[in-house]
Write an enzyme that holds these catalytic residues in place. Structure first.
Site, PDB file in Angstrom:
ATOM      1  N   SER A 189     -28.772   4.296 -34.602  1.00  0.00           N
ATOM      2  CA  SER A 189     -29.387   3.540 -35.694  1.00  0.00           C
ATOM      3  C   SER A 189     -30.893   3.687 -35.648  1.00  0.00           C
ATOM      4  CB  SER A 189     -29.026   2.045 -35.572  1.00  0.00           C
ATOM      5  OG  SER A 189     -29.775   1.252 -36.468  1.00  0.00           O
ATOM      6  N   TYR A 202     -28.799  -5.598 -30.408  1.00  0.00           N
ATOM      7  CA  TYR A 202     -28.253  -4.457 -31.149  1.00  0.00           C
ATOM      8  C   TYR A 202     -29.129  -3.220 -30.951  1.00  0.00           C
ATOM      9  CZ  TYR A 202     -26.837  -1.788 -35.349  1.00  0.00           C
ATOM     10  OH  TYR A 202     -26.409  -0.825 -36.225  1.00  0.00           O
TER      11      TYR A 202
END
Length: 296
Positions: A189, A202
């Site tokens: 990501s 995350y």
């Protein structure tokens, strides 16, 4: 749904913010999202780049995983779909789309936090599809934690068990079945490179995925297996209304140079390329699909 192949302005090709305020309980449902995300159900056209391949995809019921499953089927691959049991209805929709292309689809509900499940889905894929050529480790958890004062060990444990552990568990189980020319693709990501303060847990996991790709690529290329990753930017998936506050949903994606969130179908070509023999000289790479946001 937009025409992916007609020349057009990419800044207006898909919906732009503001989005309607919305919230869901996790893991989220694509049918409750406004606007509806495009996974390629009617927009992705295949060109036969994965003839006869056998693929296992995690998080395959919705979002990026759903788009990849549809694209792989239209490129000629059979697909095994891993997803949470509560996502059964969405997974069955994907299976129908795969079978509509004349390809095999197998449904593998379960929890990636359980080591044995990771082993079992590899074994079932090999048994039912006759082998395994492409492994896409895509499923993820994305909690929002605004302050270190709100940090809980259980949250970090869940993120690592969902986002990191399967990289090792599933790859170890799959590697004996992967022949030279096979591909492993993991979803990192933009958060792994340019983290938001409320997504620290995350972001740490996604940075770990990028480093796992680079390290494991060097291990497995000796067997002729390529390992690569994709780093999405802000993509319109159920993770957003399920885990991101409403006030941020309304402006979701506007911070990108392109000025909008990406759609899952816009990720699919990167996963197809990395799975195909066209990318034979690409390994240990993390491809950014971020609407212009840079990986730093």
């Amino acid at each position: 749904m937009t025409d992916m192949y007609a020349m057009q302005d990419p800044t207006t090709q898909f919906p732009r913010p503001p989005f309607p305020p919305q919230q869901q309980d996790g893991p989220g449902d694509i049918h409750k999202m406004d606007p509806a995300p495009d996974h390629g159900e009617t927009s992705y056209v295949g060109f036969g780049r994965l003839p006869g391949r056998r693929a296992l995809i995690t998080g395959a019921d919705s979002g990026i995983g759903r788009a990849v499953a549809i694209a792989y089927a239209r490129e000629g691959a059979d697909v095994a779909l891993s997803y949470l049991p509560e996502e059964q209805t969405q997974a069955e929709e994907v299976a129908e789309l795969v079978r509509a292309e004349g390809r095999k689809a197998i449904l593998l509900p379960g929890d990636l936090q359980q080591e044995q499940y990771n082993i079992d889905i590899v074994d079932k894929t090999v048994a039912e599809l006759g082998g395994l050529d492409i492994l896409v480790i895509n499923a993820g958890a994305m909690p929002t934690v605004d302050s270190i004062d709100d940090f809980e060990t259980a949250t970090l444990d869940e993120v690592l068990k969902v986002n990191i552990y399967p990289l090792f568990w599933m790859t170890k189980a799959a590697s004996p079945h992967l022949k030279p020319g096979s591909a492993i693709i993991a979803t990192s990501s933009i958060q792994g490179f340019d983290p938001s303060p409320s997504l620290a847990e995350y972001a740490v996991s996604k940075a770990g995925i990028a480093n796992w790709v680079r390290a494991t690529a060097q291990q497995l290329i000796e067997r002729g297996i390529r390992v690569n990753g994709v780093a999405p930017g802000p993509i319109w998936t159920p993770l957003q209304p399920a885990f991101v506050p409403t006030e941020k949903i309304e402006s979701f994606g506007e911070q990108t140079p392109i000025g909008r969130a990406g759609q899952p179908v816009e990720l699919a070509p990167a996963y197809v390329f990395l799975a195909s023999q066209e990318s034979s000289y690409v390994l240990g790479e993390v491809i950014a699909v971020t609407g212009g946001m840079t990986l730093t």
